[in-house]
Design a protein around this motif. Structure first.
Motif, PDB file in Angstrom:
ATOM      1  N   ASP A  53       0.823  -1.203   0.000  1.00 45.30           N
ATOM      2  CA  ASP A  53       0.000   0.000   0.000  1.00 45.30           C
ATOM      3  C   ASP A  53       0.859   1.256   0.000  1.00 45.30           C
ATOM      4  O   ASP A  53       0.373   2.359  -0.255  1.00 45.30           O
ATOM      5  CB  ASP A  53      -0.931   0.008   1.213  1.00 45.30           C
TER       6      ASP A  53
ATOM      7  N   GLN B 244      -1.482  -2.254  -4.105  1.00 47.06           N
ATOM      8  CA  GLN B 244      -2.689  -2.633  -3.376  1.00 47.06           C
ATOM      9  C   GLN B 244      -3.933  -2.117  -4.090  1.00 47.06           C
ATOM     10  O   GLN B 244      -4.956  -2.807  -4.177  1.00 47.06           O
ATOM     11  CB  GLN B 244      -2.641  -2.069  -1.952  1.00 47.06           C
ATOM     12  N   ASP B 245      -3.855  -0.891  -4.636  1.00 42.78           N
ATOM     13  CA  ASP B 245      -4.970  -0.337  -5.406  1.00 42.78           C
ATOM     14  C   ASP B 245      -5.329  -1.250  -6.574  1.00 42.78           C
ATOM     15  O   ASP B 245      -6.514  -1.491  -6.851  1.00 42.78           O
ATOM     16  CB  ASP B 245      -4.618   1.055  -5.946  1.00 42.78           C
TER      17      ASP B 245
ATOM     18  N   ASP C 125      -7.147  -4.344  -5.377  1.00 42.94           N
ATOM     19  CA  ASP C 125      -8.482  -4.010  -4.879  1.00 42.94           C
ATOM     20  C   ASP C 125      -9.444  -3.679  -6.020  1.00 42.94           C
ATOM     21  O   ASP C 125     -10.603  -4.116  -6.019  1.00 42.94           O
ATOM     22  CB  ASP C 125      -8.409  -2.824  -3.910  1.00 42.94           C
TER      23      ASP C 125
ATOM     24  N   GLN D 123     -10.401  -6.877  -7.917  1.00 44.09           N
ATOM     25  CA  GLN D 123     -11.376  -7.707  -7.211  1.00 44.09           C
ATOM     26  C   GLN D 123     -12.775  -7.093  -7.271  1.00 44.09           C
ATOM     27  O   GLN D 123     -13.777  -7.803  -7.418  1.00 44.09           O
ATOM     28  CB  GLN D 123     -10.935  -7.917  -5.764  1.00 44.09           C
ATOM     29  N   LYS D 124     -12.841  -5.789  -7.211  1.00 40.58           N
ATOM     30  CA  LYS D 124     -14.144  -5.128  -7.332  1.00 40.58           C
ATOM     31  C   LYS D 124     -14.747  -5.383  -8.710  1.00 40.58           C
ATOM     32  O   LYS D 124     -15.932  -5.740  -8.835  1.00 40.58           O
ATOM     33  CB  LYS D 124     -13.982  -3.622  -7.094  1.00 40.58           C
TER      34      LYS D 124
ATOM     35  N   ASN E 297     -13.758 -11.561  -3.621  1.00 35.16           N
ATOM     36  CA  ASN E 297     -13.326 -11.058  -2.313  1.00 35.16           C
ATOM     37  C   ASN E 297     -12.337 -12.058  -1.727  1.00 35.16           C
ATOM     38  O   ASN E 297     -12.606 -12.712  -0.716  1.00 35.16           O
ATOM     39  CB  ASN E 297     -14.526 -10.855  -1.385  1.00 35.16           C
TER      40      ASN E 297
ATOM     41  N   THR F  20      -5.889 -10.505   0.357  1.00 35.24           N
ATOM     42  CA  THR F  20      -4.531 -10.291  -0.153  1.00 35.24           C
ATOM     43  C   THR F  20      -3.541 -11.085   0.690  1.00 35.24           C
ATOM     44  O   THR F  20      -3.648 -11.123   1.909  1.00 35.24           O
ATOM     45  CB  THR F  20      -4.139  -8.799  -0.088  1.00 35.24           C
TER      46      THR F  20
ATOM     47  N   GLU G 259      -8.893   3.327 -12.176  1.00 31.83           N
ATOM     48  CA  GLU G 259     -10.190   2.637 -12.124  1.00 31.83           C
ATOM     49  C   GLU G 259     -10.772   2.473 -13.527  1.00 31.83           C
ATOM     50  O   GLU G 259     -11.307   1.406 -13.871  1.00 31.83           O
ATOM     51  CB  GLU G 259     -11.161   3.429 -11.240  1.00 31.83           C
TER      52      GLU G 259
END
Length: 336
Positions: A227, A266-267, A270, A273-274, A279, A282, A317
């Motif tokens: 992160d 980490q972003d 995440d 997974q979204k 889910n 990590t 994103e």
């Protein structure tokens, strides 16, 4: 989407490294937007030959060009006879030089300099002979451990790859200073991700690698402290935009191609997974590269905006969301 007012129809365009990641995306950009352009691809297609680190010498793959309708030439940019043949058989208007040994872990310094530096100058001479504007791939690796935001003029390469790209930039500056009658633009790519990178194998982005781990039902594995490990990740469409806008710059030179925003590994995990509806959490593993690893990259893109008119369009994103269908397709056709 067209990124420039230039009409490339009826122009002859050379793309070296055209079966690779960025080169193949450029080829299809021209094919889709300028069907009357003649696009010539030169690539040293993979042969199975490996370097001392065990990685392939060339990542060029025919699957990156499925559907391409232009000219495809298999050859090595180190082959001076081949370059001479290109010089006499074609009259190029634009050259996009993407070919290189791009693996940052390569130990063969001699081959790296010969391929990335010396062959580039030979190609630049061809561009000048043809009065063809030159756009070439430099790299954020020229900065090494220089502090963020990384700014042109503050280089400190930490490996021979970064050194070779800096030498390319130095050659360009010399030709610009000498009054070359073409535009010469070097683009320092930061961490590029997107379609047609898969065949870079282990050197493909963590976006596609994490994506395939998740699709396989595996928990994505990140280094401890991921992160806080930040990079300037840029989607391939913005890299294509930069290349097109670099064809007629306000000023020849070297420019950063990033988003100007640092994001974490980490972003990436995440967001994937979204988008994939999972889910899996990590898993963290020790980082063996502490002391030889860039922990923060962020492109200073002020001059790129001012001189090229380049403005990144994709936040991470948005880039990952656009990439998801291709990540899924690759998983089904190439991974499973």
């Amino acid at each position: 989407m067209k990124y420039s007012d230039i009409d490339f129809n009826d122009k002859t365009i050379l793309i070296t490294g055209g079966a690779g990641f960025i080169g193949s995306n450029l080829a299809f950009y021209f094919q889709e937007n300028y069907p009357n352009a003649l696009v010539v691809i030169l690539d040293c297609f993979r042969s199975g030959e490996t370097l001392s680190n065990g990685n392939l010498k060339s990542f060029g793959h025919y699957k990156n060009l499925l559907g391409f309708k232009g000219v495809v030439i298999s050859g090595d940019i180190n082959d001076t006879k081949l370059l001479k043949k290109l010089e006499t058989e074609y009259k190029f208007d634009y050259i996009f030089h993407q070919a290189a040994i791009s693996d940052t872990t390569v130990n063969e310094q001699d081959l790296m300099i010969k391929t990335n530096v010396n062959a580039y100058e030979d190609l630049l001479k061809l561009a000048i002979a043809h009065q063809a504007n030159m756009v070439y791939a430099s790299s954020a690796a020229t900065y090494g451990d220089a502090p963020s935001p990384q700014t042109v003029g503050c280089e400190n390469p930490g490996n021979v790859y970064g050194f070779s790209k800096l030498m390319m930039d130095n050659i360009s500056y010399e030709y610009i200073k000498a009054g070359a009658e073409i535009s010469i633009v070097g683009l320092r790519y930061f961490n590029v991700y997107g379609p047609r990178e898969f065949f870079k194998n282990k050197t493909a982005s963590t976006v596609v690698q994490f994506g395939h781990q998740i699709l396989a039902g595996k928990t994505p594995r990140l280094f401890e402290g991921s992160d806080k490990i930040l990079r300037d990740f840029i989607y391939i469409e913005d890299v294509i935009q930069a290349n097109i806008k670099a064809c007629v710059p306000k000023q020849s030179g070297v420019y950063n191609v990033g988003t100007g925003k640092a994001r974490s590994f980490q972003d990436i995990a995440d967001i994937l997974q979204k988008e994939l509806g999972t889910n899996l959490g990590t898993e963290y593993i020790p980082n063996p590269y502490i002391g030889q690893y860039q922990f923060h990259t962020e492109a200073n893109i002020e001059s790129s905006i001012e001189q090229l008119g380049y403005v990144p369009q994709f936040e991470m994103e948005e880039g990952i969301k656009a990439y998801i269908p291709e990540i899924k397709r690759l998983f089904e056709t190439e991974v499973k």
